[in-house]
Design a protein around this motif. Structure first.
Motif, short mmCIF file in Angstrom:
data_model
loop_
_atom_site.label_atom_id
_atom_site.label_comp_id
_atom_site.label_asym_id
_atom_site.label_seq_id
_atom_site.Cartn_x
_atom_site.Cartn_y
_atom_site.Cartn_z
N THR A 469 0.85 -1.19 0.00
CA THR A 469 0.00 0.00 0.00
C THR A 469 0.88 1.24 0.00
OG1 THR A 469 -0.09 0.28 2.41
CG2 THR A 469 -1.68 -1.24 1.43
N ASP A 470 0.23 2.40 -0.02
CA ASP A 470 0.98 3.65 0.09
C ASP A 470 1.37 3.94 1.54
OD1 ASP A 470 -1.39 4.46 1.27
OD2 ASP A 470 -1.92 5.89 -0.31
N ASN A 475 -6.29 5.52 6.14
CA ASN A 475 -6.97 4.87 5.02
C ASN A 475 -5.99 4.62 3.89
OD1 ASN A 475 -8.87 3.85 3.30
ND2 ASN A 475 -10.06 5.74 3.10
N PRO A 476 -5.11 3.62 4.05
CA PRO A 476 -4.10 3.35 3.02
C PRO A 476 -4.74 2.88 1.72
CG PRO A 476 -4.13 1.61 4.65
CD PRO A 476 -5.03 2.68 5.17
N LYS A 477 -4.06 3.17 0.62
CA LYS A 477 -4.54 2.78 -0.69
C LYS A 477 -3.62 1.73 -1.30
CE LYS A 477 -7.61 6.07 -0.41
NZ LYS A 477 -9.01 5.73 -0.08
N LEU A 478 -4.21 0.82 -2.05
CA LEU A 478 -3.42 -0.17 -2.77
C LEU A 478 -2.63 0.52 -3.89
CD1 LEU A 478 -5.90 -3.16 -3.15
CD2 LEU A 478 -3.94 -3.00 -1.61
N THR A 509 -2.51 -3.38 6.05
CA THR A 509 -3.57 -4.17 5.41
C THR A 509 -4.48 -4.84 6.41
OG1 THR A 509 -2.19 -6.16 5.24
CG2 THR A 509 -2.09 -4.60 3.41
N ARG A 522 -11.47 -5.51 5.82
CA ARG A 522 -11.41 -5.76 4.37
C ARG A 522 -12.64 -6.53 3.89
NH1 ARG A 522 -6.58 -8.86 2.32
NH2 ARG A 522 -7.66 -8.41 0.37
#
Length: 756
Positions: A469-470, A475-478, A509, A522
């Motif tokens: 992820t970033d 709220n991490p993004k893929l 994650t 998730r």
């Protein structure tokens, strides 16, 4: 005139008597010769209403408890105002300081608190523990679900003993841990904070964790350990859709038979000082406003004497989130009447109580009830008599060599061998080999950790390749797939003799989803990103592929399981995790961990745990193989353990008798190894539908090559009780099967009958 003088003298005498009485009371509560209860009753009448309410509130240190440039105490105006009345406690003071600096800082903070409230009442400093003490400079152990994989309660007890000691030496007093929740939904981001899916395993782990962190309770008054707060009462891990804050749907029977036992044992057996209420609801009743739960079950039925603390801001949320209270004041009263003693963080709940008492004086009786529980805890912890830390003890007590070695020992007992095709493992450290260490879970020190285990014959080439992820906060993004990174790793693998792939997930994650814009749950449980593609391309090279699986939630590792020659499931280990993994890979120790959860093939199988009702297994799904990828309790070894000669001492048990089942276990391999022998019981016919099987005992043994041991388990009537048709615990006559073996799906079995 005489009458006025008489009245004046009487009034003056009353005032003097009252002052003398008050002074006597203030001396009484400081008298260590009195019992805890006597000291509480001596102190409580002295407190004003506002002072009482302050003993029912905890605030976080981040609102203005900090150090100046010299490391000395610096308080915001907001904190100074709060502390004039005293306080129940402060969460995470000095959490970012090393242990010695934290001890000095917390001594200074405690001194300020004692000197700036009228009665010199000390505060509780509160931490948490997921990888050891949740603060800088302490020993970092594996996560609870990793230690559960050890199936070694005595080891867990020793880990949490270190946690209790290290926390106290920092100046901490309570720990919002351990979790007694069952975790059966891998969508849930907090999965790794608990001890797995099974009631019995979780009960054993939780009670040993609490006894460890509290120093078998005796360590509390001695000032060597801290108090535990078992959480989240009750059913928190069962949130719908696996999303934090969602509703909870549990039948009363499941609640009583499966969810309650770890909490009941935490209270009755381990004597937990505290309990934290659950975010959720039960049968539509919000847990923070549920008197039957927090007073009826917890106190009246189980005899709990400690305090109940809210989860963060959850009393106020009875109004604005759960929407079961019309006003903030109604929410505060609801929490108070239910039995929540301490309000964590909020300014819109128990802060309102003083004004509420003016309108309804009867509320003060409930306030007194809660304050008694908080003061009792402080007296039990010895804070009135010995509120400060001996600085000289800190450096030799925190991160002691024995604690670091314990972290390594725990890792070695927790690593699970899921697959070992063609005896790929262990590797030979004496054979000249070039090994590629590849994948998104490779750490900066992974190569160094591996080199510390092997000699000069092994050459390592390391490449992380890509991040999952970033890695941005809440709220991490893929990230998009990086073909160049994959190609680079494939090229390294081609030029190596074999590859060790580090795959799975990380703290971004799988994590707690906070109330604000912080996401941690998730909607799928497949490995994220290009991990499946990576292993397929490296496997296609035609050289051995070993997977080290790191993760904080169960993953449906279908492709990994198909492609890898060997898989080591490590969950989230200690600060020495990669070194411990290397020791397993190179055969210094045979793996002995077992799965504390079921590994499903697909999210579509959820809910899916080994102890579901037998009728759940009647039908499978189109286009998918039945069953899990790996079952609960599963884990291989570098040797074979042969199970034979299962015997039962009596084919009948009565409500007043105990029988014994035994089995012979033989190490048929060439090295010493450990095995977890597991006992499951199945109620063949019940008046209500019953679980397919239930874990009721386990024993971790170590055998030399060729050595045999007979392992025995007692079967007691208590093990066979369940909640019957009339919602009461019953013993029901009938047939039972006992299954003893290496996992929930590999066992020998025999039968017995319960006769009444």
């Amino acid at each position: 005139m005489k009458k006025l003088l008489f009245t004046f003298l009487i009034t003056t005498g009353t005032i003097l008597f009252s002052c003398q009485k008050s002074e006597a009371q203030s001396k009484d509560y400081k008298d260590a010769r009195l019992s805890v209860e006597e000291r509480v009753e001596a102190l409580l009448p002295n407190l004003s209403l506002e002072e009482k309410v302050s003993q029912m509130r905890i605030f976080h240190a981040n609102i203005g408890v900090e150090a100046d440039e010299k490391g000395s105490l610096k308080l915001s105006d907001r904190v100074v105002k709060k502390l004039k009345l005293g306080i129940a406690g402060i969460k995470n003071p000095a959490e970012h300081m090393d242990a010695l600096a934290a001890a000095k800082f917390n001594n200074e903070l405690q001194k300020y608190i004692i000197e700036h409230n009228r009665w010199g009442i000390p505060a509780l400093f509160v931490t948490e523990s997921y990888n050891g003490v949740d603060a800088e400079g302490c020993t970092k152990f594996g996560r609870p679900i990793a230690s559960a994989a050890s199936f070694n309660p005595e080891l867990v007890n020793r880990i949490w003993d270190v946690v209790g000691k290290e926390a106290r030496l920092r100046g901490m007093h309570m720990c919002h841990s351990p979790e007694a929740d069952l975790v059966r939904d891998p969508r849930f981001g907090r999965m790794s904070e608990a001890f797995g899916e099974d009631t019995y395993l979780t009960t054993q782990m939780v009670t040993n964790a609490i006894k460890g962190v509290q120093g078998d309770y005796e360590g509390l008054g001695k000032g060597t350990h801290i108090g535990a707060v078992a959480k989240h009462f009750a059913g928190y891990g069962q949130v719908l859709g696996g999303t934090n804050f969602a509703a909870i749907e549990i039948s009363d029977r499941t609640l009583i038979d499966e969810i309650y036992p770890p909490f009941e044992a935490a209270v009755k057996d381990a004597k937990s000082l505290g309990i934290m209420a659950s975010h959720g609801d039960l049968n539509g009743i919000a847990s923070h406003g549920n008197p039957q739960l927090l007073t009826g079950t917890l106190r009246d039925d189980w005899g709990f004497k400690g305090y109940v603390v809210s989860d963060a801001n959850d009393i106020g949320r009875l109004h604005y989130f759960m929407k079961v209270a019309e006003t903030p004041e109604a929410a505060a009263q609801m929490g108070l009447e239910a039995g929540v003693d301490i309000d964590l963080y909020a300014e819109d709940a128990y802060a309102l109580l003083p004004e509420m008492v003016k309108k309804n004086p009867e509320i003060e009786k409930l306030i007194d009830r809660s304050v008694r529980r908080v003061l009792r805890t402080k007296f039990i912890l010895g804070l009135f008599d010995n509120p400060y830390i001996d600085i000289a003890e800190v450096e030799k007590g925190v991160r002691a060599q024995s604690s670091l070695e314990l972290a390594k020992e725990s890792d070695l007992e927790s690593i699970i061998l899921l697959k070992n095709e063609n005896n790929t493992l262990p590797l030979n450290k004496n054979k000249k080999t070039k090994i590629a260490l590849l994948g998104p879970l490779v750490k900066e020190n992974t190569t160094e950790m591996f080199k510390s285990v092997v000699g000069k014959n092994i050459q390592f080439v390391s490449e992380k390749g890509f991040h999952l992820t970033d890695e941005k906060g809440g709220n991490p993004k893929l990230l998009d797939k990086d073909p160049k990174a994959i190609a680079k790793m494939v090229e390294i693998a081609k030029n190596s003799d074999l590859t060790i792939l580090f795959l799975g997930g990380d703290e971004f994650t799988s994590k707690e989803a906070f109330f604000t814009n912080a996401i941690g749950d998730r909607a799928t449980i497949d490995p994220v990103g290009a991990q499946d593609e990576l292993i397929e391309k490296i496997k296609a090279i035609g050289k051995p592929v070993i997977v080290v699986l790191k993760h904080r939630r169960t993953l449906s590792i279908n492709t990994i399981s198909e492609q890898a020659d060997a898989i080591l499931d490590t969950w989230d280990l200690s600060e020495f995790g990669d070194q411990s993994t290397a020791k397993i890979i190179f055969g210094e120790v045979s793996p002995s961990g077992k799965l504390p959860v079921t590994v499903p093939r697909s999210i579509g199988q959820l809910p899916f745990h080994y102890s579901m009702k037998e009728i759940n297994y009647k039908k499978g799904y189109l286009f998918m193989e039945d069953g899990p990828i790996y079952p609960f309790g599963y884990g291989l070894s570098y040797v074979n353990f042969e199970y034979s000669n299962i015997n039962i001492s009596n084919s009948e048990i009565t409500p007043d008798s105990v029988i014994e089942v035994s089995i012979k276990v033989t190490n048929t391999g060439a090295i010493k190894a450990k095995e977890v022998v597991q006992m499951y019981i199945k109620d063949e016919i019940g008046s209500v539908t019953r679980p397919d099987k239930e874990l009721k005992g386990f024993d971790k043994i170590e055998l030399n090559p060729g050595e045999s041991q007979t392992v025995s388990f007692k079967i007691t009537p208590k093990m066979l009780k369940f909640t019957g048709l009339n919602m009461e615990k019953i013993l029901e006559a009938g047939s039972y099967t006992v299954k003893v073996g290496s996992s929930s799906e590999n066992y020998l079995e025999t039968t017995f009958k319960l006769k009444k």
